[in-house]
Scaffold this motif. Sequence first.
Motif, mmCIF file in Angstrom:
data_model
loop_
_atom_site.group_PDB
_atom_site.id
_atom_site.type_symbol
_atom_site.label_atom_id
_atom_site.label_comp_id
_atom_site.label_asym_id
_atom_site.label_seq_id
_atom_site.Cartn_x
_atom_site.Cartn_y
_atom_site.Cartn_z
ATOM 1 N N TYR A 95 6.544 16.965 -14.079
ATOM 2 C CA TYR A 95 5.264 17.157 -13.411
ATOM 3 C C TYR A 95 4.774 18.546 -13.777
ATOM 4 C CZ TYR A 95 2.799 18.618 -9.068
ATOM 5 O OH TYR A 95 1.941 19.150 -8.141
ATOM 6 N N THR A 124 1.494 11.094 -5.457
ATOM 7 C CA THR A 124 2.284 9.868 -5.440
ATOM 8 C C THR A 124 2.369 9.340 -6.864
ATOM 9 O OG1 THR A 124 1.482 9.367 -3.219
ATOM 10 C CG2 THR A 124 2.495 7.551 -4.449
ATOM 11 N N VAL A 125 3.590 9.106 -7.343
ATOM 12 C CA VAL A 125 3.821 8.652 -8.710
ATOM 13 C C VAL A 125 4.541 7.310 -8.677
ATOM 14 C CG1 VAL A 125 4.857 9.200 -10.941
ATOM 15 C CG2 VAL A 125 4.044 11.053 -9.458
ATOM 16 N N TRP A 158 -3.405 11.674 -6.770
ATOM 17 C CA TRP A 158 -3.416 13.000 -6.150
ATOM 18 C C TRP A 158 -4.350 12.961 -4.953
ATOM 19 C CZ3 TRP A 158 -1.500 17.341 -4.891
ATOM 20 C CH2 TRP A 158 -2.299 18.389 -4.468
ATOM 21 N N THR A 204 8.771 4.669 -6.412
ATOM 22 C CA THR A 204 7.587 5.428 -6.026
ATOM 23 C C THR A 204 8.081 6.772 -5.530
ATOM 24 O OG1 THR A 204 6.390 3.433 -5.380
ATOM 25 C CG2 THR A 204 5.583 5.528 -4.504
ATOM 26 N N LYS A 244 6.993 10.589 -3.995
ATOM 27 C CA LYS A 244 5.937 11.382 -3.360
ATOM 28 C C LYS A 244 6.346 12.843 -3.325
ATOM 29 C CE LYS A 244 3.685 7.964 -0.568
ATOM 30 N NZ LYS A 244 2.843 7.807 0.594
ATOM 31 N N TYR A 275 -0.418 7.434 -11.154
ATOM 32 C CA TYR A 275 -0.234 8.416 -10.091
ATOM 33 C C TYR A 275 -1.539 8.663 -9.354
ATOM 34 C CZ TYR A 275 -1.997 11.850 -13.510
ATOM 35 O OH TYR A 275 -2.745 12.523 -14.435
#
Length: 58
Positions: A57, A41-42, A33, A7, A9, A31
């Motif tokens: 990104y 957060t992905v 937003w 994860t 951020k 993800y």
Amino acid sequence: MTHREWTVKFLNARAPKGISVNGEPLGGDAYHWDGATRTLTVELPRHDIDTPLTLTYH
């Protein structure tokens, strides 16, 4: 251990136009937003620990 999940951020970020991993677009469910905190957060897909990942990104 042969696989991992990550994860990531990004703080004080801008809203994403697109996100890809190793050139493949991630779906919107991968993800989140948060415009109020400007946090992206992905959730990266599960992958082999010996395989590098490149997160892009836009």
